[in-house]
Design a protein around this motif. Structure first.
Motif, short mmCIF file in Angstrom:
data_model
loop_
_atom_site.label_atom_id
_atom_site.label_comp_id
_atom_site.label_asym_id
_atom_site.label_seq_id
_atom_site.Cartn_x
_atom_site.Cartn_y
_atom_site.Cartn_z
N MET A 261 0.82 -1.20 0.00
CA MET A 261 0.00 0.00 0.00
C MET A 261 0.86 1.26 0.00
O MET A 261 0.54 2.25 -0.68
CB MET A 261 -0.92 -0.01 1.23
CG MET A 261 -1.98 -1.09 1.20
SD MET A 261 -3.04 -1.02 -0.26
CE MET A 261 -3.79 0.59 -0.05
N ALA A 262 1.97 1.24 0.76
CA ALA A 262 2.86 2.40 0.80
C ALA A 262 3.48 2.65 -0.57
O ALA A 262 3.61 3.80 -1.02
CB ALA A 262 3.94 2.20 1.86
N GLN A 263 3.86 1.57 -1.27
CA GLN A 263 4.45 1.73 -2.60
C GLN A 263 3.43 2.30 -3.58
O GLN A 263 3.76 3.16 -4.41
CB GLN A 263 4.98 0.37 -3.08
CG GLN A 263 6.24 -0.06 -2.34
CD GLN A 263 6.60 -1.51 -2.57
OE1 GLN A 263 5.74 -2.33 -2.86
NE2 GLN A 263 7.86 -1.84 -2.41
N LEU A 268 4.52 3.62 -7.04
CA LEU A 268 5.20 2.39 -7.44
C LEU A 268 4.18 1.25 -7.49
O LEU A 268 4.25 0.27 -6.73
CB LEU A 268 6.34 2.07 -6.46
CG LEU A 268 7.42 3.15 -6.31
CD1 LEU A 268 8.42 2.77 -5.23
CD2 LEU A 268 8.13 3.36 -7.65
N ASN A 269 3.24 1.38 -8.43
CA ASN A 269 2.10 0.46 -8.45
C ASN A 269 2.50 -0.98 -8.71
O ASN A 269 1.96 -1.91 -8.09
CB ASN A 269 1.08 0.92 -9.50
CG ASN A 269 0.28 2.10 -9.00
OD1 ASN A 269 0.83 3.07 -8.49
ND2 ASN A 269 -1.04 2.01 -9.14
N ILE A 274 2.74 -6.41 -6.53
CA ILE A 274 3.46 -7.66 -6.26
C ILE A 274 3.44 -7.96 -4.76
O ILE A 274 3.22 -9.11 -4.34
CB ILE A 274 4.91 -7.56 -6.78
CG1 ILE A 274 4.92 -7.55 -8.31
CG2 ILE A 274 5.76 -8.72 -6.25
CD1 ILE A 274 6.27 -7.24 -8.93
N ASP A 275 3.66 -6.92 -3.94
CA ASP A 275 3.61 -7.12 -2.48
C ASP A 275 2.22 -7.50 -2.01
O ASP A 275 2.06 -8.35 -1.13
CB ASP A 275 4.07 -5.85 -1.76
CG ASP A 275 5.59 -5.81 -1.57
OD1 ASP A 275 6.26 -6.80 -1.92
OD2 ASP A 275 6.09 -4.80 -1.06
N TYR A 294 -6.50 -1.33 -7.28
CA TYR A 294 -5.31 -0.64 -7.80
C TYR A 294 -4.53 -1.41 -8.88
O TYR A 294 -3.69 -0.82 -9.54
CB TYR A 294 -4.35 -0.36 -6.65
CG TYR A 294 -4.90 0.56 -5.59
CD1 TYR A 294 -5.08 1.92 -5.83
CD2 TYR A 294 -5.27 0.06 -4.34
CE1 TYR A 294 -5.59 2.76 -4.85
CE2 TYR A 294 -5.78 0.89 -3.36
CZ TYR A 294 -5.95 2.23 -3.61
OH TYR A 294 -6.46 3.06 -2.64
N CYS A 295 -4.80 -2.68 -9.05
CA CYS A 295 -3.87 -3.49 -9.85
C CYS A 295 -4.49 -4.09 -11.10
O CYS A 295 -3.81 -4.83 -11.82
CB CYS A 295 -3.30 -4.62 -8.99
SG CYS A 295 -2.48 -4.05 -7.48
#
Length: 297
Positions: A261-263, A268-269, A274-275, A294-295
């Motif tokens: 979420m921070a990325q 840094l989507n 990936i995280d 978001y992805c």
């Protein structure tokens, strides 16, 4: 075999590998949870032996390790069963030897029963009953920091965060005269910080987790706590740094979720997604909700 058949075999092996990797991590975490609850060295040594075997298995072909992991699970269950038998024998022995002693000694027996029942209820996730037993025990031994720690954990598990904080503060006040044995004092500072986070007192929580890290930098969950605090404060780069340190110590779904979420917050989507996928794989259901947001655009 044609290409499709080969692909299916590879996918099946990969799925087995990931499932068994989660299985192995769960067994390791189980051992870490059990050890603070056991007070007899011989049983702790047996658990350490199982932990070493699990660590060595991380280098094996986990896709074919299901049977071996089940054997390790059964071995851990046997240790727990043997320990419970030992505890019961100890309690019976104490009960027999105390049958003719004074009222004060009988009160001590009552205290041991309350403590044993409290730990039992805690392990069964019956936290309200555990709190009642620990509280009654503390009427006789009010400065027992180990029991205060268990009561604080029980309160946290039912979101009685103010009550947990009160117990953690008492442990901190008593620590020099009544040393804590079931956990590190750094964990107490961390847990108090996390209870404050759950109450939305983010700025107030930060000094306590800083103190925890000054005492101990080896626990993943302390770095995770500060990573979450930085995330809530909008310090996303600092959050990513702390969560990365947590993951290097021990992979866990919470740190992967927050780092993802921070990325995403700083653009840094791809890395964030990936995280989030890794967090979901490790058991964080909320990660898939964020992936949908978001992805998939």
């Amino acid at each position: 075999m044609n290409f499709d058949e080969i692909s299916r075999v590879a996918q099946t092996l990969q799925q087995r590998y990931e499932a068994n990797q989660n299985y192995l991590y769960a067994l390791k975490n189980w051992i870490l949870d059990l050890k603070p609850q056991i007070q007899e060295e011989s049983f702790i040594n047996r658990l350490n032996g199982e932990y070493s075997i699990l660590e060595s298995m991380e280098e094996d072909d986990l896709a074919r390790a299901t049977k071996a992991l089940k054997q390790r699970e059964n071995a851990i269950k046997k240790i727990v069963s043997d320990y419970n038998v030992w505890v019961n024998q100890q309690n019976q022995s104490r009960s027999t030897s105390n049958s003719s002693v004074t009222n004060s000694r009988q009160n001590s027996n009552t205290g041991e029963t309350l403590l044993t029942e409290g730990v039992k209820k805690f392990n069964e996730n019956d936290f309200i009953s555990a709190i009642r037993n620990f509280s009654k025990y503390l009427e006789q031994d009010k400065n027992n920091t180990d029991v205060l720690f268990y009561r604080a954990l029980s309160k946290s598990n039912i979101n009685d965060n103010y009550g947990a904080i009160e117990d953690y503060e008492k442990i901190i006040r008593l620590k020099s005269n009544y040393p804590l044995r079931v956990a590190k004092i750094a964990t107490v500072y961390n847990n108090k910080a996390y209870a404050l986070v759950k109450l939305g007192k983010i700025q107030e929580a930060l000094p306590f987790v800083e103190t925890a890290l000054e005492m101990d930098k080896s626990e993943w969950f302390i770095w995770d706590t500060r990573g979450e605090i930085h995330y809530e404060l909008g310090n996303y780069k600092e959050s990513i740094s702390d969560l990365t340190k947590a993951i290097k110590i021990e992979e866990n779904e919470h740190s992967y979720y927050l780092r993802g979420m921070a990325q995403i917050k700083i653009g840094l989507n791809k890395m964030g997604c990936i995280d989030l996928s890794k967090a979901g794989q490790l058991g964080n259901d909320k990660a898939y909700e964020e992936i949908e947001k978001y992805c998939n655009n």
